[in-house]
Write a protein that holds these residues in place. Structure first.
Motif, PDB file in Angstrom:
ATOM      1  N   SER A 186       0.840  -1.188   0.000  1.00 13.36           N
ATOM      2  CA  SER A 186       0.000   0.000   0.000  1.00 13.36           C
ATOM      3  C   SER A 186       0.877   1.240   0.000  1.00 13.36           C
ATOM      4  O   SER A 186       1.924   1.277   0.645  1.00 13.36           O
ATOM      5  N   SER A 187       0.447   2.225  -0.744  1.00 15.86           N
ATOM      6  CA  SER A 187       1.144   3.499  -0.761  1.00 15.86           C
ATOM      7  C   SER A 187       0.121   4.580  -1.020  1.00 15.86           C
ATOM      8  O   SER A 187      -1.065   4.303  -1.195  1.00 15.86           O
ATOM      9  N   GLU A 188       0.570   5.805  -1.055  1.00 18.25           N
ATOM     10  CA  GLU A 188      -0.358   6.895  -1.312  1.00 18.25           C
ATOM     11  C   GLU A 188      -0.926   6.829  -2.718  1.00 18.25           C
ATOM     12  O   GLU A 188      -1.894   7.516  -3.051  1.00 18.25           O
ATOM     13  N   TRP A 189      -0.327   5.996  -3.587  1.00 20.05           N
ATOM     14  CA  TRP A 189      -0.830   5.832  -4.949  1.00 20.05           C
ATOM     15  C   TRP A 189      -1.784   4.650  -5.064  1.00 20.05           C
ATOM     16  O   TRP A 189      -2.261   4.336  -6.134  1.00 20.05           O
ATOM     17  N   GLY A 190      -2.044   3.952  -3.956  1.00 18.89           N
ATOM     18  CA  GLY A 190      -2.968   2.834  -3.978  1.00 18.89           C
ATOM     19  C   GLY A 190      -2.259   1.509  -3.724  1.00 18.89           C
ATOM     20  O   GLY A 190      -1.085   1.452  -3.353  1.00 18.89           O
ATOM     21  N   LEU A 191      -3.002   0.425  -3.929  1.00 19.79           N
ATOM     22  CA  LEU A 191      -2.470  -0.917  -3.732  1.00 19.79           C
ATOM     23  C   LEU A 191      -1.678  -1.326  -4.967  1.00 19.79           C
ATOM     24  O   LEU A 191      -2.186  -1.264  -6.084  1.00 19.79           O
ATOM     25  N   GLU A 192      -0.441  -1.747  -4.759  1.00 21.04           N
ATOM     26  CA  GLU A 192       0.434  -2.045  -5.890  1.00 21.04           C
ATOM     27  C   GLU A 192       0.958  -3.470  -5.809  1.00 21.04           C
ATOM     28  O   GLU A 192       1.292  -3.970  -4.739  1.00 21.04           O
ATOM     29  N   ARG A 193       1.014  -4.114  -6.983  1.00 18.30           N
ATOM     30  CA  ARG A 193       1.571  -5.455  -7.089  1.00 18.30           C
ATOM     31  C   ARG A 193       3.056  -5.358  -7.402  1.00 18.30           C
ATOM     32  O   ARG A 193       3.457  -4.604  -8.283  1.00 18.30           O
TER      33      ARG A 193
END
Length: 255
Positions: A189-196
């Motif tokens: 998770s980051s401020e840009w959303g959930l990332e793979r």
């Protein structure tokens, strides 16, 4: 001549996983008969990688088997590229199967292989983590991987794992001891959303930088991010190459 941010396409004899960026990263590391071990949490892209792995083989004229095994009864889930898989299943090019993990896998795998012929590829997705498997269930999976390796069948085995931590990778390596490549997926998770993100944890006989690579989900499936998928060609350039930490390309120093 390829630039520093590119790698030549793998040779025709190399096994293509069907994942843009990852195939170029691995180059000719995987040859026919190789097996790949993959782990990751739910929604991290395991099924996408498994299906693209099989569709890459179909494009070469192979017959393929996708089987989902579980120690428990699991609800049937829709697969990526469902319409395409249904069409291929009706033509006999693809076999889709769900199995309870309550018996050895080798006998029915061997039966399918004998009917399918020589040019085949297999993906086995385990709907459980290594910790959830009993010793007997783990043995059945290890035996299946060993049988496919003995027969020279290119295969991918995936299991669930909370992330790409060293413990999970060690468990994966012990379960699938004949794997030529070990890959681990992670959700961050980051401020840009959930990332793979995908970690190439190890490739037998080949030096591949062990670092995380961003996975992008597009209309054509998953691919490694063009900004983080290709390692540098030399040590000095590698130091300059940005490691993916969850930021957009323009914050990583990519042009």
């Amino acid at each position: 001549m390829p630039s520093k941010r590119q790698r030549p396409s793998p040779p025709a004899s190399a096994v293509r996983l069907g994942v843009p960026g990852l195939d170029e990263l691995l180059g000719n590391a995987l040859t026919p008969g190789a097996s790949v071990a993959l782990s990751g949490p739910a929604q991290s892209g395991k099924t996408w990688l498994a299906v693209q792995f099989l569709l890459a083989a179909v494009a070469q004229g192979d017959s393929v088997l996708y089987v989902k095994v579980s120690p428990r009864k699991e609800p049937r889930e829709s697969l990526p590229f469902a319409a395409r898989l249904t069409e291929l299943e009706q033509s006999g090019r693809v076999t889709l199967q769900s199995e309870r993990l309550n018996r050895p896998l080798v006998p029915w795998l061997s039966s399918w292989l004998e009917q399918a012929g020589r040019d085949v590829r297999v993906a086995v997705e385990v709907a459980a983590s290594v910790d959830e498997l009993t010793p007997r269930e783990a043995l059945w999976l290890s035996d299946a991987e060993r049988e496919l390796a003995t027969r020279g069948v290119t295969a991918l085995f995936s299991v669930r794992a909370p992330g790409a931590d060293p413990t999970a990778i060690a468990q994966l390596s012990r379960l699938f001891g004949d794997a030529h490549a070990t890959l681990a997926l992670e959700l961050r998770s980051s401020e840009w959303g959930l990332e793979r993100q995908l970690l190439v944890a190890g490739v037998r006989g080949v030096s591949v930088p062990s670092r995380f690579h961003a996975l992008e989900l597009t209309d054509g499936g998953v691919r490694l991010s063009p900004d983080a998928a290709v390692p540098a060609d030399d040590a000095d350039a590698e130091l300059e190459a940005p490691l993916y930490i969850g930021a957009p390309p323009y914050l990583q120093g990519a042009e």
